[in-house]
Motif scaffolding. Structure first.
Motif, mmCIF file in Angstrom:
data_model
loop_
_atom_site.group_PDB
_atom_site.id
_atom_site.type_symbol
_atom_site.label_atom_id
_atom_site.label_comp_id
_atom_site.label_asym_id
_atom_site.label_seq_id
_atom_site.Cartn_x
_atom_site.Cartn_y
_atom_site.Cartn_z
ATOM 1 N N SER A 168 0.833 -1.210 0.000
ATOM 2 C CA SER A 168 0.000 0.000 0.000
ATOM 3 C C SER A 168 0.859 1.247 0.000
ATOM 4 O O SER A 168 0.568 2.228 -0.699
ATOM 5 N N SER A 169 1.934 1.213 0.786
ATOM 6 C CA SER A 169 2.824 2.369 0.851
ATOM 7 C C SER A 169 3.482 2.638 -0.495
ATOM 8 O O SER A 169 3.678 3.805 -0.878
ATOM 9 N N ALA A 170 3.822 1.579 -1.217
ATOM 10 C CA ALA A 170 4.420 1.755 -2.542
ATOM 11 C C ALA A 170 3.434 2.419 -3.495
ATOM 12 O O ALA A 170 3.802 3.308 -4.280
ATOM 13 N N ILE A 171 2.165 1.998 -3.441
ATOM 14 C CA ILE A 171 1.134 2.596 -4.294
ATOM 15 C C ILE A 171 0.911 4.055 -3.923
ATOM 16 O O ILE A 171 0.808 4.931 -4.788
ATOM 17 N N ILE A 172 0.846 4.321 -2.622
ATOM 18 C CA ILE A 172 0.622 5.694 -2.157
ATOM 19 C C ILE A 172 1.782 6.590 -2.559
ATOM 20 O O ILE A 172 1.575 7.724 -3.022
ATOM 21 N N LYS A 173 3.002 6.097 -2.410
ATOM 22 C CA LYS A 173 4.178 6.892 -2.772
ATOM 23 C C LYS A 173 4.172 7.230 -4.259
ATOM 24 O O LYS A 173 4.482 8.375 -4.651
ATOM 25 N N LYS A 174 3.806 6.262 -5.099
ATOM 26 C CA LYS A 174 3.822 6.493 -6.545
ATOM 27 C C LYS A 174 2.583 7.235 -7.015
ATOM 28 O O LYS A 174 2.580 7.853 -8.075
ATOM 29 N N GLY A 175 1.514 7.139 -6.229
ATOM 30 C CA GLY A 175 0.270 7.796 -6.619
ATOM 31 C C GLY A 175 -0.467 7.084 -7.725
ATOM 32 O O GLY A 175 -1.186 7.705 -8.510
ATOM 33 N N GLY A 176 -0.344 5.764 -7.792
ATOM 34 C CA GLY A 176 -1.026 4.995 -8.829
ATOM 35 C C GLY A 176 -0.488 3.583 -8.883
ATOM 36 O O GLY A 176 0.126 3.088 -7.927
#
Length: 389
Positions: free
Chosen positions: A108-116
């Motif tokens: 989830s953190s990876a998705i949030i960091k990338k914004g997509g």
């Protein structure tokens, strides 16, 4: 929706409420089912009775206080879940989650960091940045060390899953659900992304190992559950569509079993015990099939879905996490008992062993924005194609 932080305008949107329901109910199920994991229905009745609360720190494994000390070895790789570093004692507060939730937080953190949407490099980078060796043995275990040290050693992310210490099991899927969120309402893309990202933890093509395609199937179910028109049946069908012939047959057989048990979760659990006797309790196809069967039995009510899963035996935390999250996505955060998810959030904020102290509200905010960003990218692509027609 209950207030836990300053309410933002989009908090009242149906998409945000569904995403928050998905995250919060999954975390509650993970926490509530953790103490009963691995026990049969009969053993659970003996030790705990009917469990419909977030357990206190008092009893586990036949009534012993839950103080887990690892005296096995000083080998740094001899760290199993629930066995803290040598000489350390761990006490489990109500609302504490476990390893599957940790992997979900990393992804989830990876998705949030990338914004997509993310790729394997993004996920591997998040592992390398968020995981530290002092975390092992508390909420992360030996399989997580394999991933971490493989990445640190420079093994390409797509080859790491070849060395999985627990192949074919459900932990890969439990990590992956946020992929369904960022691909909200697009089950096919969610399944495709999940199958790619799952290569960090498992491998496809080994006979009998369906962990990677089960991860894809569940993410398709999550993406479907976020649709405004989603139903229990449409969610089950979306997951089944992404399974190959052998796991699909098993999955659909268990759905028929769920429909034949009179909506009795204990009867369903006992039938599953008989079906899977002498098999690993965390087998990927079993957990997926059981959780989606419980979605039907509970009528997708998040509270009942979690409680039924917790009391159905075998891998209760994985079942409860999966069916709870699906029910939360279908019904939204207002259907999830507020005292449960707020307790998990409060525990999460102060847990010294987690990779992320982000609450369910904060995670929902980040994943909501990532899903909206993904929608905007797709919208622009559609406009470009339309301009060419």
């Amino acid at each position: 929706m209950a207030e836990t932080a300053k309410t933002k305008d989009y908090h009242n949107s149906l998409l945000f409420q569904k995403i928050h329901g998905y995250i919060a109910a999954g975390s509650v199920g993970n926490s509530m089912g953790e103490l009963m994991e691995g026990f049969t229905v009969e053993e659970r009745r003996k030790y705990w009775g009917w469990v419909d609360y977030l357990p206190e720190v008092t009893k586990v494994n036949g009534g012993r206080p839950q103080e887990s000390v690892n005296h096995r070895a000083s080998n740094p790789f001899d760290v199993g879940l629930g066995h803290p570093p040598c000489g350390k004692t761990q006490t489990r507060k109500p609302g504490t989650t476990e390893d599957g939730e940790e992997r979900f937080r990393i992804l989830s953190s990876a998705i949030i960091k990338k914004g997509g949407r993310i790729d394997l490099w993004d996920l591997a980078t998040a592992w390398a940045e968020m995981v530290t060796p002092d975390k092992f043995g508390w909420l992360l275990g030996s399989q997580d060390q394999v991933i971490y040290y493989s990445i640190k050693a420079g093994i390409p992310p797509w080859d790491v899953g070849v060395h999985a210490s627990w192949p074919g099991l459900y932990g890969t899927t439990k990590m992956m659900g946020a992929v369904g969120v960022v691909n909200a309402c697009y089950p096919e893309q969610a399944a495709q992304d999940a199958r790619e990202l799952a290569r960090l933890k498992d491998v496809r093509g080994v006979p009998g190992n369906y962990a990677v395609e089960v991860a894809g199937a569940h993410c398709a179910g999550v993406a479907e559950a976020l649709k405004p028109t989603a139903t229990i049946d449409s969610v089950i069908q979306a997951a089944a569509k992404e399974l190959g012939p052998a796991p699909r047959r098993e999955f659909l057989d268990v759905q028929e079993m769920a429909r034949s048990c009179g909506k009795d979760p204990e009867a369903f659990g006992i039938q599953l015990q008989d079906k899977y006797e002498n098999r690993q309790v965390s087998n990927a196809v079993e957990i997926l099939s059981a959780a989606y069967g419980l979605l039907y039995i509970s009528d997708a009510d998040p509270r009942n879905a979690i409680v039924y899963a917790v009391n159905s035996g075998r891998d209760t935390d994985c079942r409860a996490h999966t069916v709870g999250s699906l029910a939360g996505a279908l019904k939204g955060i207002d259907a999830v008992p507020v005292e449960w998810w707020q307790l998990v959030d409060e525990t999460m904020k102060t847990d010294p062993h987690t990779v992320s102290n982000r609450t369910s509200v904060e995670t929902a905010e980040g994943l909501y924005q990532a899903a909206v960003n993904n929608m905007e990218r797709m919208r622009r692509a559609v406009e470009e194609v339309e301009s060419l027609i």
